[in-house]
Design a protein around this motif. Structure first.
Motif, PDB file in Angstrom:
ATOM      1  N   PRO A  87       0.810  -1.235   0.000  1.00  0.00           N
ATOM      2  CA  PRO A  87       0.000   0.000   0.000  1.00  0.00           C
ATOM      3  C   PRO A  87       0.833   1.270   0.000  1.00  0.00           C
ATOM      4  CG  PRO A  87      -0.842  -1.570   1.616  1.00  0.00           C
ATOM      5  CD  PRO A  87       0.478  -2.098   1.148  1.00  0.00           C
ATOM      6  N   LEU A  88       2.029   1.234   0.600  1.00  0.00           N
ATOM      7  CA  LEU A  88       2.824   2.462   0.706  1.00  0.00           C
ATOM      8  C   LEU A  88       3.193   3.022  -0.655  1.00  0.00           C
ATOM      9  CD1 LEU A  88       3.789   3.961   3.292  1.00  0.00           C
ATOM     10  CD2 LEU A  88       2.947   1.653   3.702  1.00  0.00           C
ATOM     11  N   SER A  89       3.486   2.157  -1.600  1.00  0.00           N
ATOM     12  CA  SER A  89       3.890   2.636  -2.925  1.00  0.00           C
ATOM     13  C   SER A  89       2.748   3.371  -3.610  1.00  0.00           C
ATOM     14  CB  SER A  89       4.351   1.459  -3.778  1.00  0.00           C
ATOM     15  OG  SER A  89       3.326   0.489  -3.874  1.00  0.00           O
ATOM     16  N   ILE A  90       1.529   2.937  -3.382  1.00  0.00           N
ATOM     17  CA  ILE A  90       0.380   3.602  -3.985  1.00  0.00           C
ATOM     18  C   ILE A  90       0.055   4.879  -3.223  1.00  0.00           C
ATOM     19  CG2 ILE A  90      -2.040   3.325  -4.638  1.00  0.00           C
ATOM     20  CD1 ILE A  90      -1.556   0.340  -4.742  1.00  0.00           C
ATOM     21  N   MET A  91       0.178   4.837  -1.909  1.00  0.00           N
ATOM     22  CA  MET A  91      -0.119   6.020  -1.098  1.00  0.00           C
ATOM     23  C   MET A  91       0.858   7.147  -1.398  1.00  0.00           C
ATOM     24  SD  MET A  91      -0.986   4.148   2.536  1.00  0.00           S
ATOM     25  CE  MET A  91      -1.490   5.654   3.376  1.00  0.00           C
ATOM     26  N   VAL A  92       2.118   6.811  -1.650  1.00  0.00           N
ATOM     27  CA  VAL A  92       3.122   7.828  -1.945  1.00  0.00           C
ATOM     28  C   VAL A  92       2.706   8.668  -3.143  1.00  0.00           C
ATOM     29  CG1 VAL A  92       5.444   8.116  -2.898  1.00  0.00           C
ATOM     30  CG2 VAL A  92       5.094   6.716  -0.868  1.00  0.00           C
ATOM     31  N   MET A  93       2.138   8.031  -4.167  1.00  0.00           N
ATOM     32  CA  MET A  93       1.783   8.751  -5.383  1.00  0.00           C
ATOM     33  C   MET A  93       0.341   9.220  -5.388  1.00  0.00           C
ATOM     34  SD  MET A  93       4.734   8.503  -6.592  1.00  0.00           S
ATOM     35  CE  MET A  93       4.324   9.525  -7.987  1.00  0.00           C
ATOM     36  N   GLY A  94      -0.553   8.484  -4.743  1.00  0.00           N
ATOM     37  CA  GLY A  94      -1.976   8.808  -4.841  1.00  0.00           C
ATOM     38  C   GLY A  94      -2.531   9.604  -3.690  1.00  0.00           C
ATOM     39  N   VAL A  95      -2.120   9.268  -2.466  1.00  0.00           N
ATOM     40  CA  VAL A  95      -2.650   9.966  -1.286  1.00  0.00           C
ATOM     41  C   VAL A  95      -1.513  10.274  -0.318  1.00  0.00           C
ATOM     42  CG1 VAL A  95      -5.033   9.157  -1.395  1.00  0.00           C
ATOM     43  CG2 VAL A  95      -3.307   7.672  -0.384  1.00  0.00           C
ATOM     44  N   ALA A 120      -8.637   2.958  -4.362  1.00  0.00           N
ATOM     45  CA  ALA A 120      -7.545   2.310  -5.091  1.00  0.00           C
ATOM     46  C   ALA A 120      -6.389   1.961  -4.163  1.00  0.00           C
ATOM     47  CB  ALA A 120      -7.061   3.215  -6.219  1.00  0.00           C
ATOM     48  N   ALA A 121      -6.075   2.859  -3.214  1.00  0.00           N
ATOM     49  CA  ALA A 121      -4.968   2.618  -2.297  1.00  0.00           C
ATOM     50  C   ALA A 121      -5.216   1.398  -1.426  1.00  0.00           C
ATOM     51  CB  ALA A 121      -4.733   3.845  -1.420  1.00  0.00           C
ATOM     52  N   ALA A 122      -6.480   1.093  -1.164  1.00  0.00           N
ATOM     53  CA  ALA A 122      -6.808  -0.107  -0.388  1.00  0.00           C
ATOM     54  C   ALA A 122      -7.115  -1.293  -1.293  1.00  0.00           C
ATOM     55  CB  ALA A 122      -8.002   0.174   0.525  1.00  0.00           C
ATOM     56  N   GLY A 123      -7.840  -1.060  -2.367  1.00  0.00           N
ATOM     57  CA  GLY A 123      -8.317  -2.147  -3.213  1.00  0.00           C
ATOM     58  C   GLY A 123      -7.220  -2.853  -3.981  1.00  0.00           C
ATOM     59  N   ILE A 131      -4.183  -8.013  -4.496  1.00  0.00           N
ATOM     60  CA  ILE A 131      -2.956  -8.790  -4.581  1.00  0.00           C
ATOM     61  C   ILE A 131      -2.857  -9.759  -3.410  1.00  0.00           C
ATOM     62  CG2 ILE A 131      -0.433  -8.650  -4.476  1.00  0.00           C
ATOM     63  CD1 ILE A 131      -0.588  -6.073  -6.055  1.00  0.00           C
ATOM     64  N   LEU A 132      -3.180  -9.277  -2.212  1.00  0.00           N
ATOM     65  CA  LEU A 132      -3.126 -10.118  -1.018  1.00  0.00           C
ATOM     66  C   LEU A 132      -4.047 -11.328  -1.140  1.00  0.00           C
ATOM     67  CD1 LEU A 132      -2.452 -10.630   2.019  1.00  0.00           C
ATOM     68  CD2 LEU A 132      -4.351  -9.103   2.560  1.00  0.00           C
ATOM     69  N   LEU A 171      -3.265  -0.127 -14.918  1.00  0.00           N
ATOM     70  CA  LEU A 171      -2.534  -1.022 -14.031  1.00  0.00           C
ATOM     71  C   LEU A 171      -3.438  -1.993 -13.297  1.00  0.00           C
ATOM     72  CD1 LEU A 171       0.268   1.195 -12.476  1.00  0.00           C
ATOM     73  CD2 LEU A 171       0.438  -0.532 -14.249  1.00  0.00           C
ATOM     74  N   ALA A 172      -4.722  -1.706 -13.234  1.00  0.00           N
ATOM     75  CA  ALA A 172      -5.640  -2.671 -12.635  1.00  0.00           C
ATOM     76  C   ALA A 172      -5.624  -3.988 -13.407  1.00  0.00           C
ATOM     77  CB  ALA A 172      -7.055  -2.096 -12.597  1.00  0.00           C
TER      78      ALA A 172
END
Length: 711
Positions: A180-188, A372-375, A380-381, A598-599
């Motif tokens: 999640p951190l990689s998505i949060m860095v760019m998205g939120v 998106a940051a959670a989904g 993947i998990l 990317l989805a």
């Protein structure tokens, strides 16, 4: 593996990458190759080098006995570097050591003057370690003219007979922590201040730990109860990785995915003691076993599930140290001169402004970016833990193809019919006329084994099989036939018609070669989609795919053969077939990444890796995993790639043509699909230019996308 993390959305103006400076454009394009190159290289260089020829190093064992004989056995075991033996006086002492996981096995010497010794093992401490211990102690028993029986003092439960529940649970916790951190860095990025991040992390870790337990417990059936254990260990493990990844993100921004992936997954797996015994790993990984979160999480779960909590505190302390250290350093970073600045992501001025949720995508609302940051990481998990747990938690033999050979055809037919009736659903027995015909079928992987009946009284039967075709299926077929012949008083000779090489003792090399080709294929398209959205037409990225496929195939051959020495020979064929596989997988992946962004990586992961691994027979035999994977073996690219690598190394290229056809079909379908996507994009752009319903929302070349730096 996290693909979103390696990608930074490009700012597209009038269809051109930002900046007129050609040097900047070159740097951006080079980065598109460097990032997937590093990810594929560090993963498979580590896995191949540590697992292609594992052997025991100072594996701790106990000898139960007293006197000169027992001490001589201990001294003999300590004379080499394979075992580190300790002399204990009673069987109970040895059992305690096994339950504390301080020894991997024990040899109980006879005290009544008989020749009956006992080898004590604990399969719950690891199936591979259990097998290794028996291989180490059985010769000692034989050399001292003793007879050995084996006793498992800590068996695995029926629902997790492969012992993989703790492995995939711990892996899921690592994914929940760092993806999640990689998505949060760019998205939120506004959520990355500790005062906002900590409550989010607490809720997220509780949610993901519950989901992991739900999958492996009620859904898959590998775990019975123990929800509080999964919740507690999961929250600690996810928090440890999440806070450490937050620190890395605050220090190096989106590039944090590389050291994160290296620490949590690449180094964590061989150091975990969950797949292979850590005593089979080089000393560096034995050290990492005591300090990394993945081993700590897995061993903590194993301790509670199978060993009554023995040693739990040590593993929890490791996780706690990671949490405290990362939290303290994050606080220091936030109070430093750079404050909350994240490299590559300037401070956000308006969190409510639209920005891409995933790299390379269109601008989205804050609510959408939260989802998106959670989904994305949650998907993947679920895919990784669910697919791997379902396919491998309880290996059961089914429909194993075997041929019977006898001097008299009627005898062969009668034996085949009897075996099919006795082992209905387990074996699929047919008849071969000669031993040569039977072994040819083994070499072509059409059958797993050949059972040759004795041609004269007082002669043994022979079971032919090939460990190079798959070691687990050879073990399974031997375990089936040995008691059958023993019950009939018939001696059985075991013959390996194609043994594994000394540099591939577990038979995993073919799997890692095939997986590296597949991952190189779909990962590059993911990076290309996010990092270079201006490369929109097939004619633009086709040369890039070709160069990438050839270059990576050459590099992977050089890495595996020349540098590591795990594979040998067939260099030109390996490079050519690898390039075709990478190219075909890239084309197939591009159809989804160009349409849904990317989805589209999620369904590609399901098809290429999560379904491909159990269907490939690269690790566990396809005849031991659920039957749904058997037909997939003939249509998915990973099984084809694995069998190509295996056939080139061991079987003289038999079957390569059919596997190449499978891969070529994937490439052809991908090519046609991309041509269709080209036409679809052209129509969207024409509608946008004319003010149609897509106007203002299309991602065509005329539209200016919000750059990642504006998040």
């Amino acid at each position: 593996m996290d693909t979103e993390a390696v990608i930074e959305a490009a700012d597209v103006v009038d269809g051109r990458p930002p900046g007129a400076d050609r040097k900047e454009q070159i740097i951006r394009m080079v980065a598109l190759f460097v990032m997937p190159f590093l990810m594929v290289t560090m993963m498979f260089a580590t896995y191949m080098s540590t697992m292609h020829s594992p052997h025991p190093r100072d594996m701790p064992v106990a000898v139960v006995g007293s006197g000169a004989t027992a001490q001589a056995l201990v001294d003999g075991l300590n004379s080499g570097d394979s075992t580190e033996a300790t002399l204990v006086t009673t069987r109970d002492d040895a059992v305690d050591l096994l339950h504390d996981q301080e020894v991997a096995g024990a040899l109980v010497l006879p005290t009544d003057g008989s020749a009956n010794a006992t080898i004590l093992t604990a399969s719950a401490a690891g199936a591979s370690q259990n097998a290794t211990v028996q291989q180490l102690l059985a010769p000692v028993v034989f050399q001292n003219s003793l007879r050995a029986t084996t006793e498992d003092v800590a068996p695995l439960p029926a629902g997790d007979s492969a012992g993989i529940a703790v492995l995939f649970a711990a892996m899921g916790m690592m994914l929940a922590g760092y993806v999640p951190l990689s998505i949060m860095v760019m998205g939120v990025p506004h959520l990355l201040r500790l005062r906002r991040f900590l409550p989010v992390l607490a809720g997220w870790s509780a949610l993901t730990s519950s989901i992991i337990w739900l999958i492996l417990g009620p859904v898959v059936g590998a775990v019975d109860g123990h929800y509080p254990t999964f919740l507690g260990v999961g929250m600690l493990a996810t928090a440890a990785v999440g806070l450490a990844q937050l620190l890395l993100s605050k220090l190096i921004g989106p590039l944090a995915v590389l050291p994160g992936m290296l620490l949590w997954v690449v180094f964590g797996m061989p150091a975990s003691n969950l797949a292979l015994s850590v005593h089979n790993m080089p000393g560096f990984f034995q050290f990492l076993h005591g300090v990394l979160p993945l081993p700590a999480a897995g061993e903590a779960l194993r301790s509670v599930l199978y060993f009554d909590g023995n040693g739990l505190g040590t593993h929890l302390i490791v996780l706690a140290v990671w949490i405290v250290a990362a939290l303290a350093l994050c606080l220091l970073k936030e109070r430093s001169a750079s404050g909350n600045m994240i490299p590559g992501v300037p401070p956000i001025t308006d969190p409510d402004a639209k920005a891409p949720a995933l790299a390379g995508g269109p601008p989205r609302s804050k609510r959408f970016r939260y989802v998106a940051a959670a989904g994305f990481p949650l998907a993947i998990l679920v895919v990784v833990v669910g697919a791997m747990g379902f396919s491998m938690h309880k290996p059961q033999p089914h429909d194993i193809p075997v041929v019977v050979v006898a001097a008299a055809p009627g005898q062969a037919q009668q034996t085949a019919a009897g075996l099919n009736a006795q082992l209905d659903g387990i074996l699929d027995v047919t008849v071969a006329d000669t031993v040569a015909e039977a072994t040819e079928q083994i070499q072509s992987r059409d059958v797993v084994a050949a059972f040759v009946l004795p041609s004269a009284p007082d002669t043994p039967a022979t079971l032919y099989s090939a460990s190079a075709a798959n070691a687990s299926q050879q073990s399974a077929i031997r375990a089936i036939f040995q008691p059958i012949t023993a019950a009939q008083g018939l001696p059985l000779m075991l013959t390996d018609v194609q043994p594994l090489s000394e540099t591939d003792t577990g038979g995993s090399n073919s799997m890692y070669v095939g997986m590296s080709w597949i991952m190189a294929g779909f990962l590059f398209l993911a990076v290309l989609r996010g990092g270079a959205p201006h490369v929109r037409r097939l004619r633009q990225f086709l040369p890039l795919l070709g160069g990438w496929a050839i270059g990576m195939s050459v590099w992977l051959w050089f890495l595996f053969d020349v540098l590591i020495g795990a594979i040998s020979g067939n260099a030109l064929e390996t490079i050519a077939y690898g390039a075709l596989t990478i190219f075909s997988v890239s084309l197939a992946t591009g159809v989804l990444t160009r349409t849904v962004g990317l989805a589209g990586i999620i369904p590609m992961m399901v098809v290429l890796m999560m379904a491909g691994v159990p269907a490939s027979g690269g690790g566990m035999s396809v005849y031991l995993v659920p039957e749904v994977f058997r037909p997939l073996q003939d249509v998915l690219p990973l099984p084809a790639a694995v069998d190509i690598a295996r056939s080139l190394r061991y079987f003289g290229g038999v079957g390569v043509g059919q596997n190449l056809l499978v891969i070529a079909i994937w490439g052809a379908v991908g090519l046609v699909g991309n041509l269709v996507v080209d036409q679809w994009l052209k129509r969207r752009e024409r509608r946008s230019d004319s003010g149609g319903p897509d106007a203002g929302t299309a991602s065509g070349p005329h539209l200016r996308l919000v750059p990642a730096e504006a998040h």
